[in-house]
Design an enzyme around this catalytic site. Structure first.
Site, PDB file in Angstrom:
ATOM      1  N   PHE A 150      33.844  37.418  40.857  1.00 55.62           N
ATOM      2  CA  PHE A 150      35.073  36.984  41.531  1.00 55.62           C
ATOM      3  C   PHE A 150      36.177  36.621  40.542  1.00 55.62           C
ATOM      4  CE2 PHE A 150      31.510  36.136  44.371  1.00 55.62           C
ATOM      5  CZ  PHE A 150      31.937  36.770  45.529  1.00 55.62           C
ATOM      6  N   LEU A 151      35.992  36.956  39.255  1.00 57.00           N
ATOM      7  CA  LEU A 151      37.009  36.542  38.281  1.00 57.00           C
ATOM      8  C   LEU A 151      38.356  37.205  38.569  1.00 57.00           C
ATOM      9  CD1 LEU A 151      37.549  39.124  36.244  1.00 57.00           C
ATOM     10  CD2 LEU A 151      35.431  38.367  35.209  1.00 57.00           C
ATOM     11  N   GLY A 254      55.690  39.073  47.703  1.00 58.07           N
ATOM     12  CA  GLY A 254      55.997  39.792  46.466  1.00 58.07           C
ATOM     13  C   GLY A 254      56.184  41.273  46.732  1.00 58.07           C
ATOM     14  N   GLY A 258      48.518  44.977  43.819  1.00 53.25           N
ATOM     15  CA  GLY A 258      48.062  46.133  43.045  1.00 53.25           C
ATOM     16  C   GLY A 258      46.791  45.750  42.328  1.00 53.25           C
ATOM     17  N   CYS A 261      41.353  46.065  41.931  1.00 54.23           N
ATOM     18  CA  CYS A 261      40.393  45.634  42.958  1.00 54.23           C
ATOM     19  C   CYS A 261      40.907  45.721  44.392  1.00 54.23           C
ATOM     20  CB  CYS A 261      39.924  44.221  42.654  1.00 54.23           C
ATOM     21  SG  CYS A 261      38.910  44.159  41.175  1.00 54.23           S
ATOM     22  N   LYS A 264      41.493  49.287  45.978  1.00 53.66           N
ATOM     23  CA  LYS A 264      40.301  50.126  46.143  1.00 53.66           C
ATOM     24  C   LYS A 264      39.263  49.453  47.049  1.00 53.66           C
ATOM     25  CE  LYS A 264      37.336  49.126  42.155  1.00 53.66           C
ATOM     26  NZ  LYS A 264      36.279  48.406  42.859  1.00 53.66           N
ATOM     27  N   LYS A 322      50.196  42.075  37.672  1.00 53.56           N
ATOM     28  CA  LYS A 322      50.445  40.648  37.853  1.00 53.56           C
ATOM     29  C   LYS A 322      50.522  40.012  36.463  1.00 53.56           C
ATOM     30  CE  LYS A 322      45.772  38.919  38.042  1.00 53.56           C
ATOM     31  NZ  LYS A 322      44.857  37.978  38.644  1.00 53.56           N
ATOM     32  N   ARG A 329      46.882  49.263  36.768  1.00 50.64           N
ATOM     33  CA  ARG A 329      46.332  50.065  37.861  1.00 50.64           C
ATOM     34  C   ARG A 329      47.001  49.658  39.181  1.00 50.64           C
ATOM     35  NH1 ARG A 329      39.961  49.618  36.161  1.00 50.64           N
ATOM     36  NH2 ARG A 329      40.666  47.605  35.388  1.00 50.64           N
TER      37      ARG A 329
HETATM   38  N1  LIG Z   1      38.866  44.029  37.013  1.00 49.17           N
HETATM   39  C1  LIG Z   1      38.614  43.019  37.834  1.00 49.17           C
HETATM   40  O1  LIG Z   1      39.410  42.080  37.958  1.00 49.17           O
HETATM   41  C2  LIG Z   1      37.325  42.963  38.623  1.00 49.17           C
HETATM   42  C3  LIG Z   1      36.961  41.767  39.248  1.00 49.17           C
HETATM   43  C4  LIG Z   1      35.769  41.727  39.961  1.00 49.17           C
HETATM   44  C5  LIG Z   1      34.971  42.871  40.070  1.00 49.17           C
HETATM   45  N2  LIG Z   1      35.374  44.021  39.478  1.00 49.17           N
HETATM   46  C6  LIG Z   1      34.486  45.198  39.592  1.00 49.17           C
HETATM   47  O2  LIG Z   1      33.759  45.327  38.375  1.00 49.17           O
HETATM   48  C7  LIG Z   1      33.542  46.707  38.071  1.00 49.17           C
HETATM   49  C8  LIG Z   1      34.118  47.022  36.698  1.00 49.17           C
HETATM   50  O3  LIG Z   1      35.521  46.808  36.752  1.00 49.17           O
HETATM   51  P1  LIG Z   1      36.424  46.778  35.434  1.00 49.17           P
HETATM   52  O4  LIG Z   1      37.801  46.399  35.860  1.00 49.17           O
HETATM   53  O5  LIG Z   1      35.728  45.999  34.386  1.00 49.17           O
HETATM   54  O6  LIG Z   1      36.402  48.339  35.044  1.00 49.17           O
HETATM   55  P2  LIG Z   1      36.921  49.013  33.705  1.00 49.17           P
HETATM   56  O7  LIG Z   1      37.375  50.360  34.111  1.00 49.17           O
HETATM   57  O8  LIG Z   1      37.855  48.101  32.996  1.00 49.17           O
HETATM   58  O9  LIG Z   1      35.603  49.130  32.802  1.00 49.17           O
HETATM   59  C9  LIG Z   1      34.514  49.950  33.104  1.00 49.17           C
HETATM   60  C10 LIG Z   1      33.812  50.283  31.794  1.00 49.17           C
HETATM   61  O10 LIG Z   1      32.601  50.980  32.077  1.00 49.17           O
HETATM   62  C11 LIG Z   1      32.434  51.980  31.095  1.00 49.17           C
HETATM   63  N3  LIG Z   1      31.517  53.005  31.597  1.00 49.17           N
HETATM   64  C12 LIG Z   1      31.727  53.933  32.550  1.00 49.17           C
HETATM   65  N4  LIG Z   1      30.611  54.671  32.735  1.00 49.17           N
HETATM   66  C13 LIG Z   1      29.691  54.182  31.895  1.00 49.17           C
HETATM   67  C14 LIG Z   1      28.338  54.529  31.625  1.00 49.17           C
HETATM   68  N5  LIG Z   1      27.729  55.513  32.286  1.00 49.17           N
HETATM   69  N6  LIG Z   1      27.677  53.832  30.697  1.00 49.17           N
HETATM   70  C15 LIG Z   1      28.289  52.821  30.019  1.00 49.17           C
HETATM   71  N7  LIG Z   1      29.556  52.455  30.234  1.00 49.17           N
HETATM   72  C16 LIG Z   1      30.252  53.129  31.163  1.00 49.17           C
HETATM   73  C17 LIG Z   1      33.826  52.484  30.831  1.00 49.17           C
HETATM   74  O11 LIG Z   1      33.917  53.165  29.584  1.00 49.17           O
HETATM   75  C18 LIG Z   1      34.623  51.172  30.864  1.00 49.17           C
HETATM   76  O12 LIG Z   1      34.711  50.594  29.582  1.00 49.17           O
HETATM   77  C19 LIG Z   1      34.198  47.493  39.212  1.00 49.17           C
HETATM   78  O13 LIG Z   1      33.220  47.763  40.183  1.00 49.17           O
HETATM   79  C20 LIG Z   1      35.218  46.510  39.764  1.00 49.17           C
HETATM   80  O14 LIG Z   1      35.506  46.745  41.122  1.00 49.17           O
HETATM   81  C21 LIG Z   1      36.530  44.101  38.739  1.00 49.17           C
END
Ligand SMILES: NC(=O)c1ccc[n+]([C@@H]2O[C@H](COP(=O)([O-])OP(=O)(O)OC[C@H]3O[C@@H](n4cnc5c(N)ncnc54)[C@H](O)[C@@H]3O)[C@@H](O)[C@H]2O)c1
Length: 435
Positions: A150-151, A254, A258, A261, A264, A322, A329
């Site tokens: 949830f970060l 606002g 975007g 998260c 999508k 933000k 993204r």
């Molecule tokens: N960004 C957010 O604020 C946030 C918050 C909560 C949950 N999430 C969820 O967490 C997940 C990750 O989000 P993110 O923003 O960190 O994504 P991101 O795109 O920043 O990072 C994903 C990483 O996974 C790596 N990767 C892809 N395929 C791989 C594989 N087969 N083996 C090893 N590494 C691999 C990529 O190279 C990349 O570095 C998503 O499901 C997202 O919905 C994101």
């Protein structure tokens, strides 16, 4: 504990660094060789306040390491977190391709009984698919856990270190015990660790983001109505937020939500509902309200500068979706920039963190300024898109001097309408009277 985190993006890197900071031996793996090479030199691929010192200290003290070998990472772990991306597929459903690739490798390379934790946001029912992939080649028992994250980008370290709650979907006492142990240092102030079944944990993440997106779209629509009817959304926001059933958070209008998260996850939730015959009409409306809201700043620019924008120059403050992040993204700035460029406007933008990402996306279609004041030079209007702290109290006399005419379109309601009037600035914000 020996923990591995697969995927070192916004989530994986924060999770890995914070777990190491609490004394665990953490190995972070990613297929992106450049990322791993840089991380070994303490060069971070993302801007996230407070993260760099954690990476540097824990690497130096030997608790945090980085590798491109998923095999090594999996072999060294008692607990493995899957934190790879789950981008939307063509139909809007979350694409599990990367998650399942990692699950296959976990089964292939595991050398002991372990807990397999899905940290990525995945649709309800995904744990079973992860389990099936791991099981294909697994020679040891494994225990599934759904542990949604949830970060918030921009506050990610703080959010992980001091979470409001930890959600653990488990189906075995082993996973429950191990994961309680992993999170014990993070909930010492008494914040709850909510243990539940895996499907409920998976659903909790989507429901949380769906609710937050709903609040944003709701307030954006109320703000647009305020605009038309002469009300001020600032008063309305405070008026409803002081009701304890509603609360103050997430009521700021606002330019549309975007990031990686909300867009999508709302899409994926609608898709999940559709797939099992449960229409999620509220969320469909949230999504279309947000698509409309992303055009609101262009409409405001037209109100300020006239219908024909050809040949105008716009200074843009803020590119990231933000404040506090370099993540672009689905940023509202991208919709605004695309429309303005189509209309023959030239743009000079500033962002304290996201300029490099913007350059990668937009190239030289816009100009980039080193400082926010530099962006203003010769512009017909300033448009504020992201609510970075440094934009909150600018030197307005300097802003007026740099602009060709004193016009501000404020997508974040940062400035006081009365003050703008006194300064002789033509000012348009969201859901508040113009000056
Ligand atoms: N960004 C957010 O604020 C946030 C918050 C909560 C949950 N999430 C969820 O967490 C997940 C990750 O989000 P993110 O923003 O960190 O994504 P991101 O795109 O920043 O990072 C994903 C990483 O996974 C790596 N990767 C892809 N395929 C791989 C594989 N087969 N083996 C090893 N590494 C691999 C990529 O190279 C990349 O570095 C998503 O499901 C997202 O919905 C994101």
């Amino acid at each position: 504990m020996n923990i591995s985190v697969i995927g070192t993006g916004y989530v994986g890197l924060v999770v890995g660094a914070c777990l190491a900071e609490n004394g665990n031996n953490v190995c972070c793996a990613d297929i992106d060789e450049r990322k791993i090479k840089d991380l070994r030199k303490n060069i971070l691929p993302i801007y996230e306040p407070g993260l760099e010192p954690l990476v540097e200290r824990n690497q130096k003290e030997g608790r945090l390491s980085f590798t491109t070998s998923l095999e090594d990472a999996i072999k060294s772990a008692e607990v493995v977190f899957i934190a790879v991306g789950t981008p939307p597929g063509e139909d809007g459903a979350a694409d599990l391709k990367y998650v399942l690739q990692v699950a296959t490798l976990i089964g292939r390379f595991m050398v002991r009984e372990m807990v397999v934790v899905t940290k990525s946001t995945v649709p309800v029912g995904s744990a079973a698919k992860v389990g099936a992939e791991v099981a294909k080649e697994a020679k040891f028992p494994f225990h599934l856990c759904s542990n949604p994250e949830f970060l918030k980008e921009g506050d990610a370290v703080e959010d992980f270190m001091r979470p409001d709650r930890v959600v653990l979907g488990v189906e075995s006492p082993y996973a429950r015990r191990v994961m309680n142990d992993v999170y014990a240092p993070f909930v010492r102030t008494g914040k709850p660790v909510l243990i539940m079944d895996i499907a409920s944990a998976e659903m909790t993440k989507y429901a949380a983001n769906g609710m937050l997106a709903t609040r944003i779209s709701f307030m954006n629509e109320i703000a647009n109505l305020c605009d038309k009817m002469g009300a001020n959304v600032d008063f309305v926001r405070k008026g409803i937020g002081s009701d304890s059933r509603i609360g103050q958070s997430f009521l700021f209008p606002g330019p549309g939500y975007g990031g990686s998260c909300f867009p999508k996850d709302v899409k994926a939730l609608i898709r999940m509902g559709g797939a099992c015959g449960v229409p999620l009409d509220v969320l469909s409306a949230v999504e279309s309200a947000n698509d409309r809201q992303k055009r609101v700043l262009v409409e405001k620019v037209r109100i300020a500068l006239g219908k024909d924008l050809k040949g105008k120059r716009i200074a843009l403050w803020g590119l990231a979706f933000k404040a506090g992040t370099d993540d672009m993204r689905e940023a509202a700035s991208l919709t605004l920039i695309a429309t303005l460029l189509d209309e023959g406007v030239s743009i000079c933008a500033h962002d304290p963190a996201a300029a490099d990402h913007a350059r990668a996306l937009l190239g030289n279609r816009i100009d980039y300024a080193e400082t926010n004041y530099e962006a203003l030079s010769g512009a017909d209007a300033l448009v504020v898109v992201t609510d970075w702290n440094e934009y909150r109290h600018p030197d307005f006399e300097r802003v007026k001097r740099a602009l060709r005419q004193p016009v501000i379109v404020d997508g974040r309601n940062l400035y006081d309408v009365e003050k703008m009037r006194e300064l002789g600035i033509r000012y348009h914000s969201i859901g508040r009277p113009s000056a």
